[in-house]
Each structure stands twice: as structure tokens, then as C-alpha cells.
Design an enzyme around this catalytic site. Structure first.
Site, PDB file in Angstrom:
ATOM      1  N   SER A   1       0.847  -1.203   0.000  1.00  0.00           N
ATOM      2  CA  SER A   1       0.000   0.000   0.000  1.00  0.00           C
ATOM      3  C   SER A   1       0.872   1.240   0.000  1.00  0.00           C
ATOM      4  O   SER A   1       2.099   1.166   0.087  1.00  0.00           O
ATOM      5  CB  SER A   1      -0.931   0.009   1.222  1.00  0.00           C
ATOM      6  OG  SER A   1      -0.171   0.063   2.426  1.00  0.00           O
ATOM      7  N   GLY A   2       0.209   2.395  -0.099  1.00  0.00           N
ATOM      8  CA  GLY A   2       0.890   3.671   0.062  1.00  0.00           C
ATOM      9  C   GLY A   2       1.985   3.910  -0.962  1.00  0.00           C
ATOM     10  O   GLY A   2       1.851   3.599  -2.148  1.00  0.00           O
ATOM     11  N   ILE A   3       3.103   4.454  -0.501  1.00  0.00           N
ATOM     12  CA  ILE A   3       4.207   4.802  -1.386  1.00  0.00           C
ATOM     13  C   ILE A   3       4.779   3.565  -2.055  1.00  0.00           C
ATOM     14  O   ILE A   3       5.089   3.574  -3.255  1.00  0.00           O
ATOM     15  CB  ILE A   3       5.286   5.569  -0.606  1.00  0.00           C
ATOM     16  CG1 ILE A   3       4.772   6.965  -0.229  1.00  0.00           C
ATOM     17  CG2 ILE A   3       6.576   5.675  -1.416  1.00  0.00           C
ATOM     18  CD1 ILE A   3       5.688   7.744   0.696  1.00  0.00           C
TER      19      ILE A   3
ATOM     20  N   ASP B   1       6.045  -7.616   1.467  1.00  0.00           N
ATOM     21  CA  ASP B   1       5.277  -7.000   2.545  1.00  0.00           C
ATOM     22  C   ASP B   1       4.883  -8.082   3.530  1.00  0.00           C
ATOM     23  O   ASP B   1       5.001  -9.284   3.243  1.00  0.00           O
ATOM     24  CB  ASP B   1       4.036  -6.285   2.005  1.00  0.00           C
ATOM     25  CG  ASP B   1       3.617  -5.098   2.880  1.00  0.00           C
ATOM     26  OD1 ASP B   1       3.120  -5.345   3.997  1.00  0.00           O
ATOM     27  OD2 ASP B   1       3.796  -3.944   2.453  1.00  0.00           O
TER      28      ASP B   1
ATOM     29  N   ASP C   1       8.448 -10.563   7.234  1.00  0.00           N
ATOM     30  CA  ASP C   1       8.545  -9.590   8.318  1.00  0.00           C
ATOM     31  C   ASP C   1       9.988  -9.114   8.331  1.00  0.00           C
ATOM     32  O   ASP C   1      10.899  -9.843   8.748  1.00  0.00           O
ATOM     33  CB  ASP C   1       8.179 -10.237   9.652  1.00  0.00           C
ATOM     34  CG  ASP C   1       8.264  -9.258  10.824  1.00  0.00           C
ATOM     35  OD1 ASP C   1       8.672  -8.090  10.601  1.00  0.00           O
ATOM     36  OD2 ASP C   1       7.931  -9.657  11.949  1.00  0.00           O
TER      37      ASP C   1
ATOM     38  N   TYR D   1      11.241   6.965  15.281  1.00  0.00           N
ATOM     39  CA  TYR D   1      11.092   7.077  13.836  1.00  0.00           C
ATOM     40  C   TYR D   1      12.068   8.102  13.257  1.00  0.00           C
ATOM     41  O   TYR D   1      12.768   7.837  12.272  1.00  0.00           O
ATOM     42  CB  TYR D   1       9.661   7.488  13.516  1.00  0.00           C
ATOM     43  CG  TYR D   1       9.355   7.627  12.042  1.00  0.00           C
ATOM     44  CD1 TYR D   1       9.237   6.500  11.227  1.00  0.00           C
ATOM     45  CD2 TYR D   1       9.175   8.876  11.466  1.00  0.00           C
ATOM     46  CE1 TYR D   1       8.954   6.626   9.880  1.00  0.00           C
ATOM     47  CE2 TYR D   1       8.883   9.018  10.122  1.00  0.00           C
ATOM     48  CZ  TYR D   1       8.773   7.886   9.334  1.00  0.00           C
ATOM     49  OH  TYR D   1       8.498   8.010   7.997  1.00  0.00           O
TER      50      TYR D   1
ATOM     51  N   LYS E   1      15.138   7.409  10.509  1.00  0.00           N
ATOM     52  CA  LYS E   1      15.248   8.029   9.186  1.00  0.00           C
ATOM     53  C   LYS E   1      16.541   8.833   9.043  1.00  0.00           C
ATOM     54  O   LYS E   1      17.131   8.884   7.949  1.00  0.00           O
ATOM     55  CB  LYS E   1      14.026   8.902   8.910  1.00  0.00           C
ATOM     56  CG  LYS E   1      12.737   8.098   8.758  1.00  0.00           C
ATOM     57  CD  LYS E   1      12.847   7.056   7.642  1.00  0.00           C
ATOM     58  CE  LYS E   1      11.542   6.326   7.403  1.00  0.00           C
ATOM     59  NZ  LYS E   1      11.634   5.320   6.325  1.00  0.00           N
TER      60      LYS E   1
ATOM     61  N   VAL F   1       2.603  12.871   2.752  1.00  0.00           N
ATOM     62  CA  VAL F   1       1.938  12.237   1.611  1.00  0.00           C
ATOM     63  C   VAL F   1       0.663  11.574   2.110  1.00  0.00           C
ATOM     64  O   VAL F   1       0.677  10.849   3.113  1.00  0.00           O
ATOM     65  CB  VAL F   1       2.845  11.194   0.941  1.00  0.00           C
ATOM     66  CG1 VAL F   1       2.100  10.434  -0.148  1.00  0.00           C
ATOM     67  CG2 VAL F   1       4.086  11.867   0.367  1.00  0.00           C
TER      68      VAL F   1
END
Length: 272
Positions: free
Chosen positions: A12-14, A33, A59, A152, A156, A185
Site C-alpha cells: 500500500s501507500g508509497i 510485505d 517480516d 522514527y 530516518k 503524503v
């Protein structure tokens, strides 16, 4: 044979948008995924050729999984030309509520997994005399901390340094490593949900709109393309200008909105 890309976080998503962009450009896609129904639905929607794209469930917090998915993709669908590390988790947690388990899982998925996929890809490429490209998906959080995101933001920031370090060491082998850092986003992600109040607060930028997954996918595709063949170790910030500055502060001197360029030929000694 078509080119082959491995995309983590492809359900999903990006990640899904990146997979779709490469498929539209004629690439074979191996999508990775943890969520099986979503991943299979995403990949099955890419093309009518059911043999073109492959789903692999993993995972990525498992230290053996990142290397395994790269080797499996290479053996099952053919050599990889690119790896896009789009998988990432963001379980919001206040600093005083952080514990080792939450911290370690975020670092494992967001930093260790990209390192291991990149290493496995580079090892196979070097052994077979091939070149290739890696793109990591970073975040504006790498530059600016915010409440509930210490784990997080740290992950990053580390991912961006990993990008540079890998680029330095793998460049001689013809492996380019770059990152794309999205602004806010809009994605419908059950894995990383956000409130509308939060989204409204972080999505302000000079271009005046929220990002779309396709915006990020386009940047990734460009970095992998021959048009970017002399680019490595770069973090491309695709954020509507949010990292350049803010438009939300009030003027800090009177008449700011009325300021005009000075007259290059002022009238001297004018009389009525």
C-alpha cells in the site's frame, strides 16, 4: 528480458505506487510485505500477465528476512536491477513511554532491513558483474523531530547516513545508492494511521498541496533511470518545498505584504 525491481512495503501507500510506476515502465516487480491480502491485490492489479510480478511475504524485522527476499527474488524471477526500500513503521509513542522492544523493532525495519537488502543485492551484483541502483525512502522526520516520533526520526536520520555510506563504498562496483525524502503524503495506511488534525498541521508547504504517492514514485523512477546515472549518495527531498522553509509564520515586521522592489530611478529634489 525486462528489468527487475524489488520493492519492500509494496502492499500500500508509497510502496504500492512505486511498484505500479515500475510496472507501467515495463519492469518486472517483486513486491515484499507482511500483509498478504493487500500485497497480492496490489500486485495482481499491476498487469494482466500473472507471471510478470511476484509477491513475497516477509517480516523485515526478522534479521534473516531481508537477505532472503533478495536472494529469492534473484533466483525466482532473474537478476535484480534495482531495490527500493519503501517499508517503514511509525508506531507513535511518547518518549517517556518508549521501551527497548518498540525502539528495536523500528530500527530493525527502518534501518537494518535496508542495510541488509542493499548488501545482499550488491553482493549478487558484484558476483555476476552487474550494476544497479538502490533507493531508500526516508522522511522529513530525519531533519526535524516531533512528539511521539523519537524512534522514527532517529531511524530516518540513520537511513540517510546509511545511504551516503553505502554510496561511498559501492560506487566503484557500479551500485548507486540514493534516497527520496517525502513530505507529508496522503496514504490510507492501517499500519501507520494519522489523524486529520495531525495531517493538516504537517502538510503545509510552499506549493500548497499535500503530496501523493505518485509524486514519490516519479522521483524514485528518475533516480533509478539512466538520466540520473551520475547521482549517488543523494537525498532528494520531494516535499512541496516544506524543507526549504515555512509559510505559516506571521510577518515579523510591519507592512511585509506591501513591500515592493525599490525604484531604480528615484526622483531627486522633486517639487510640487
Amino acid at each position: 528480458m525486462s528489468k527487475h525491481v524489488l520493492v519492500t512495503g509494496a502492499a500500500s501507500g508509497i510502496g504500492a505506487a512505486v511498484a505500479a510506476r515500475f510496472a507501467n515502465d515495463g519492469w518486472a516487480v517483486t513486491g515484499v510485505d507482511l500483509r498478504e491480502p493487500e500485497l497480492r491485490a496490489t500486485l495482481s492489479a499491476l498487469t494482466t500477465d500473472t507471471d510478470a510480478h511476484v509477491a513475497d511475504l516477509a517480516d523485515l524485522a526478522d534479521p534473516t528476512a531481508p537477505t532472503r527476499v533478495v536472494i529469492k527474488a534473484w533466483e525466482r524471477r532473474g537478476p535484480l536491477d534495482a531495490v527500493v526500500n519503501a517499508a517503514g513503521i511509525y508506531p507513535a509513542r511518547g518518549f517517556l513511554d518508549l521501551d527497548a522492544a518498540v525502539w528495536d523493532r523500528v530500527q530493525a525495519v527502518n534501518v537494518r532491513a535496508p542495510m541488509l537488502t542493499t548488501r545482499a543485492f550488491a553482493e549478487l551484483a558484484v558476483a555476476t558483474g552487474r550494476t544497479g541502483s538502490v533507493v531508500n525512502i526516508s522522511s522529513g522526520a530525519a531533519l526535524r523531530a516531533r512528539p511521539g516520533a523519537a524512534h522514527y526520526s532517529t531511524s530516518k536520520a540513520a537511513l540517510e547516513m546509511l545511504t551516503r555510506a553505502a554510496a561511498v563504498e559501492l560506487g566503484a562496483a557500479g551500485i548507486r545508492v540514493n534516497a527520496v525524502s517525502p513530505g507529508f503524503v496522503t496514504v490510507d495506511s492501517p499500519a501507520n494511521p494519522v489523524t486529520e488534525e495531525y495531517a493538516a498541521a504537517v502538510s503545509v508547504n510552499p506549493l500548497g498541496r499535500r503530496g501523493r504517492p505518485d509524486d514519490i514514485a516519479a522521483a524514485v523512477a528518475w533516480l533509478v533511470s539512466p538520466a540520473a546515472e551520475w547521482i549517488t549518495g543523494t537525498v532528494l527531498r520531494v516535499d512541496g518545498g516544506a524543507s526549504a522553509g515555512t509559510t505559516t509564520l506571521p510577518p515579523h515586521w510591519p507592512g511585509l505584504s506591501e513591500v515592493q522592489a525599490p525604484d531604480p530611478h528615484p526622483t531627486q529634489g522633486a517639487t510640487l
